[in-house]
Design a protein around this motif. Structure first.
Motif, PDB file in Angstrom:
ATOM      1  N   GLU A  91     -14.711 -11.582  16.225  1.00 28.95           N
ATOM      2  CA  GLU A  91     -15.193  -9.830  16.639  1.00 28.95           C
ATOM      3  C   GLU A  91     -13.177  -9.215  16.486  1.00 28.95           C
ATOM      4  OE1 GLU A  91     -16.616  -8.593  19.777  1.00 28.95           O
ATOM      5  OE2 GLU A  91     -15.775  -9.463  21.016  1.00 28.95           O
ATOM      6  N   LEU A  92     -13.590  -7.805  16.136  1.00 29.39           N
ATOM      7  CA  LEU A  92     -12.305  -7.006  16.361  1.00 29.39           C
ATOM      8  C   LEU A  92     -12.113  -5.948  17.358  1.00 29.39           C
ATOM      9  CD1 LEU A  92     -11.295  -6.323  12.733  1.00 29.39           C
ATOM     10  CD2 LEU A  92     -10.016  -7.801  14.297  1.00 29.39           C
ATOM     11  N   PRO A  93     -11.624  -6.769  18.555  1.00 27.73           N
ATOM     12  CA  PRO A  93     -12.202  -5.413  20.152  1.00 27.73           C
ATOM     13  C   PRO A  93     -11.714  -3.731  19.868  1.00 27.73           C
ATOM     14  CG  PRO A  93      -9.727  -7.351  19.766  1.00 27.73           C
ATOM     15  CD  PRO A  93     -10.560  -7.445  19.026  1.00 27.73           C
ATOM     16  N   PHE A  94     -11.765  -3.371  18.871  1.00 28.38           N
ATOM     17  CA  PHE A  94     -11.106  -1.651  19.149  1.00 28.38           C
ATOM     18  C   PHE A  94     -12.462  -1.396  18.264  1.00 28.38           C
ATOM     19  CE2 PHE A  94      -8.291  -4.576  17.457  1.00 28.38           C
ATOM     20  CZ  PHE A  94      -6.919  -4.944  18.020  1.00 28.38           C
ATOM     21  N   GLU A  95     -12.919  -0.220  18.909  1.00 23.70           N
ATOM     22  CA  GLU A  95     -13.459   0.829  18.241  1.00 23.70           C
ATOM     23  C   GLU A  95     -13.714   0.754  16.834  1.00 23.70           C
ATOM     24  OE1 GLU A  95     -15.312   2.888  20.288  1.00 23.70           O
ATOM     25  OE2 GLU A  95     -14.975   1.675  21.833  1.00 23.70           O
ATOM     26  N   ASP A  96     -15.047   1.262  17.058  1.00 20.01           N
ATOM     27  CA  ASP A  96     -14.964   1.968  15.105  1.00 20.01           C
ATOM     28  C   ASP A  96     -14.129   2.923  14.447  1.00 20.01           C
ATOM     29  OD1 ASP A  96     -16.723   0.072  15.668  1.00 20.01           O
ATOM     30  OD2 ASP A  96     -18.535   2.170  15.191  1.00 20.01           O
ATOM     31  N   ASN A  97     -13.777   2.755  13.363  1.00 20.36           N
ATOM     32  CA  ASN A  97     -12.657   3.442  12.450  1.00 20.36           C
ATOM     33  C   ASN A  97     -11.328   4.166  13.683  1.00 20.36           C
ATOM     34  OD1 ASN A  97     -14.972   4.232  10.548  1.00 20.36           O
ATOM     35  ND2 ASN A  97     -15.779   5.831  12.229  1.00 20.36           N
ATOM     36  N   THR A  98     -11.098   3.639  13.846  1.00 20.48           N
ATOM     37  CA  THR A  98      -9.666   3.163  14.913  1.00 20.48           C
ATOM     38  C   THR A  98      -8.044   3.070  14.134  1.00 20.48           C
ATOM     39  OG1 THR A  98     -10.484   2.006  16.585  1.00 20.48           O
ATOM     40  CG2 THR A  98      -8.241   1.686  16.184  1.00 20.48           C
ATOM     41  N   PHE A  99      -8.017   2.528  12.353  1.00 17.87           N
ATOM     42  CA  PHE A  99      -6.634   1.862  12.329  1.00 17.87           C
ATOM     43  C   PHE A  99      -6.693   2.826  10.562  1.00 17.87           C
ATOM     44  CE2 PHE A  99      -7.218  -1.132  14.737  1.00 17.87           C
ATOM     45  CZ  PHE A  99      -6.646  -1.171  15.616  1.00 17.87           C
ATOM     46  N   ASP A 100      -5.129   3.252  10.409  1.00 12.20           N
ATOM     47  CA  ASP A 100      -5.003   4.106   9.243  1.00 12.20           C
ATOM     48  C   ASP A 100      -5.228   2.887   8.349  1.00 12.20           C
ATOM     49  OD1 ASP A 100      -5.184   7.120   9.929  1.00 12.20           O
ATOM     50  OD2 ASP A 100      -3.927   5.547  11.819  1.00 12.20           O
ATOM     51  N   PHE A 101      -4.585   2.278   8.605  1.00 14.96           N
ATOM     52  CA  PHE A 101      -4.546   1.081   7.846  1.00 14.96           C
ATOM     53  C   PHE A 101      -4.276  -0.442   8.230  1.00 14.96           C
ATOM     54  CE2 PHE A 101      -0.212  -1.390   6.002  1.00 14.96           C
ATOM     55  CZ  PHE A 101      -0.619  -2.124   4.913  1.00 14.96           C
ATOM     56  N   VAL A 102      -5.017  -1.842   8.258  1.00 16.21           N
ATOM     57  CA  VAL A 102      -4.827  -3.091   8.494  1.00 16.21           C
ATOM     58  C   VAL A 102      -4.254  -3.889   7.905  1.00 16.21           C
ATOM     59  CG1 VAL A 102      -6.734  -4.627   9.252  1.00 16.21           C
ATOM     60  CG2 VAL A 102      -7.170  -2.501   9.633  1.00 16.21           C
ATOM     61  N   ALA A 114       0.688  -1.208   0.000  1.00 15.71           N
ATOM     62  CA  ALA A 114      -0.316   0.525  -0.182  1.00 15.71           C
ATOM     63  C   ALA A 114       1.003   1.202  -0.145  1.00 15.71           C
ATOM     64  CB  ALA A 114      -0.890   0.006   1.480  1.00 15.71           C
ATOM     65  N   PRO A 115       0.309   2.247  -0.782  1.00 14.98           N
ATOM     66  CA  PRO A 115       1.177   3.813  -0.274  1.00 14.98           C
ATOM     67  C   PRO A 115       1.185   4.815   0.639  1.00 14.98           C
ATOM     68  CG  PRO A 115      -1.001   3.766  -1.961  1.00 14.98           C
ATOM     69  CD  PRO A 115      -0.846   2.241  -1.351  1.00 14.98           C
ATOM     70  N   ILE A 116       1.632   3.684   1.221  1.00 15.48           N
ATOM     71  CA  ILE A 116       1.562   4.342   2.769  1.00 15.48           C
ATOM     72  C   ILE A 116       2.431   4.899   3.717  1.00 15.48           C
ATOM     73  CG2 ILE A 116      -0.052   3.337   3.193  1.00 15.48           C
ATOM     74  CD1 ILE A 116       0.917   1.762   4.799  1.00 15.48           C
ATOM     75  N   GLU A 117       3.989   4.750   2.703  1.00 13.74           N
ATOM     76  CA  GLU A 117       5.109   5.147   4.075  1.00 13.74           C
ATOM     77  C   GLU A 117       5.498   6.311   4.534  1.00 13.74           C
ATOM     78  OE1 GLU A 117       9.433   3.201   3.185  1.00 13.74           O
ATOM     79  OE2 GLU A 117       8.266   4.143   1.573  1.00 13.74           O
ATOM     80  N   PRO A 118       5.009   8.137   3.610  1.00 10.86           N
ATOM     81  CA  PRO A 118       5.109   9.570   4.228  1.00 10.86           C
ATOM     82  C   PRO A 118       3.895   8.869   5.264  1.00 10.86           C
ATOM     83  CG  PRO A 118       4.190   8.950   1.864  1.00 10.86           C
ATOM     84  CD  PRO A 118       4.161   7.611   1.989  1.00 10.86           C
ATOM     85  N   ALA A 119       3.052   8.248   5.456  1.00  8.98           N
ATOM     86  CA  ALA A 119       2.029   8.392   6.526  1.00  8.98           C
ATOM     87  C   ALA A 119       2.358   7.534   7.800  1.00  8.98           C
ATOM     88  CB  ALA A 119       0.839   7.472   6.370  1.00  8.98           C
ATOM     89  N   LEU A 120       3.467   6.410   7.410  1.00  8.24           N
ATOM     90  CA  LEU A 120       3.945   5.750   7.789  1.00  8.24           C
ATOM     91  C   LEU A 120       4.857   6.751   8.879  1.00  8.24           C
ATOM     92  CD1 LEU A 120       4.453   2.151   6.385  1.00  8.24           C
ATOM     93  CD2 LEU A 120       2.809   2.421   9.027  1.00  8.24           C
ATOM     94  N   ASP A 121       5.616   7.310   8.243  1.00  8.90           N
ATOM     95  CA  ASP A 121       6.742   8.164   8.917  1.00  8.90           C
ATOM     96  C   ASP A 121       6.313   8.961   9.830  1.00  8.90           C
ATOM     97  OD1 ASP A 121       8.712   6.511   7.653  1.00  8.90           O
ATOM     98  OD2 ASP A 121       8.753   7.656   5.619  1.00  8.90           O
ATOM     99  N   GLU A 148      -4.667  -3.957   3.528  1.00 12.04           N
ATOM    100  CA  GLU A 148      -4.139  -4.675   2.415  1.00 12.04           C
ATOM    101  C   GLU A 148      -4.492  -6.496   2.836  1.00 12.04           C
ATOM    102  OE1 GLU A 148      -0.106  -4.126   1.426  1.00 12.04           O
ATOM    103  OE2 GLU A 148       0.692  -5.990   1.158  1.00 12.04           O
ATOM    104  N   LEU A 149      -4.480  -7.458   1.689  1.00 16.92           N
ATOM    105  CA  LEU A 149      -4.435  -8.881   2.031  1.00 16.92           C
ATOM    106  C   LEU A 149      -3.631  -9.682   1.012  1.00 16.92           C
ATOM    107  CD1 LEU A 149      -8.786  -8.427   0.989  1.00 16.92           C
ATOM    108  CD2 LEU A 149      -7.375  -8.670   3.960  1.00 16.92           C
ATOM    109  N   VAL A 150      -2.430 -10.032   1.507  1.00 16.36           N
ATOM    110  CA  VAL A 150      -1.641 -10.955   1.849  1.00 16.36           C
ATOM    111  C   VAL A 150      -1.923 -12.661   1.822  1.00 16.36           C
ATOM    112  CG1 VAL A 150       0.390 -11.352   1.153  1.00 16.36           C
ATOM    113  CG2 VAL A 150      -0.330  -9.252   1.364  1.00 16.36           C
ATOM    114  N   GLU A 151      -2.612 -13.141   0.260  1.00 25.73           N
ATOM    115  CA  GLU A 151      -2.712 -14.685   0.753  1.00 25.73           C
ATOM    116  C   GLU A 151      -2.712 -15.709  -0.614  1.00 25.73           C
ATOM    117  OE1 GLU A 151      -3.817 -16.224   3.203  1.00 25.73           O
ATOM    118  OE2 GLU A 151      -5.677 -14.255   3.834  1.00 25.73           O
ATOM    119  N   VAL A 152      -1.839 -17.139  -0.916  1.00 31.40           N
ATOM    120  CA  VAL A 152      -1.285 -17.292  -1.373  1.00 31.40           C
ATOM    121  C   VAL A 152      -1.912 -18.243  -2.759  1.00 31.40           C
ATOM    122  CG1 VAL A 152       0.535 -19.807  -1.601  1.00 31.40           C
ATOM    123  CG2 VAL A 152       0.534 -18.119   0.477  1.00 31.40           C
TER     124      VAL A 152
END
Length: 138
Positions: A67-78, A4-11, A110-114
């Motif tokens: 379930e995912l034990p997190f609030e809605d709209n928590t993560f920028d990248f999954v 995913a094109p997120i490197e600047p955001a990660l920085d 980003e989903l990565v599978e074989v």
């Protein structure tokens, strides 16, 4: 480690979830490489290092199908990699709905599978799980 094109955001610093993180290697590597971002891994098994953990890495015991034990709209990248053997075709849409619930608007998944193919002289059989992913994305 990701496409995913997120490197600047990660920085700059974002919140990242590794869904089905296994032993946590990806979380630990990314946390070391991007110290301004927060990385959380979730998995049903506990096997994460406790002593070499960067301060921006966290782990949660949980089942991504239930379930995912997190609030809605928590993560920028999954990020989700190689969960195909542990998540059935029927469960995959539920997992995706959980992921999208915790994803911030404008966030990335980003989903990565074989890809699994079994070939004979006259036929190619593709594992139904892969077909299911393509169907869900189309």
């Amino acid at each position: 480690n990701f496409s995913a094109p997120i490197e600047p955001a990660l920085d700059r610093g974002i919140k990242v979830l590794d869904a089905g993180c296994g032993g946590g290697t990806w979380v630990l590597e990314m946390a070391n490489e991007y110290p301004c971002s927060e990385f959380t891994g979730i998995d049903v098994s506990v096997g994460w290092p406790t002593e070499i953990r960067p301060p921006n890495s966290h782990f949660v015991v949980g089942n991504i199908v239930s379930e995912l034990p997190f609030e809605d709209n928590t993560f920028d990248f999954v990020y989700m990699r190689l969960v195909g053997m542990g998540v059935s075709n029927e469960e995959y849409p539920t997992v995706l709905s959980h992921i999208y619930r915790v994803l911030k608007p404008g966030g990335w998944v980003e989903l990565v599978e074989v890809r699994k193919e079994f070939k004979t002289d006259s036929i190619i059989i593709t594992h139904p799980y892969i077909l299911n992913i393509h169907h869900l994305v189309d």
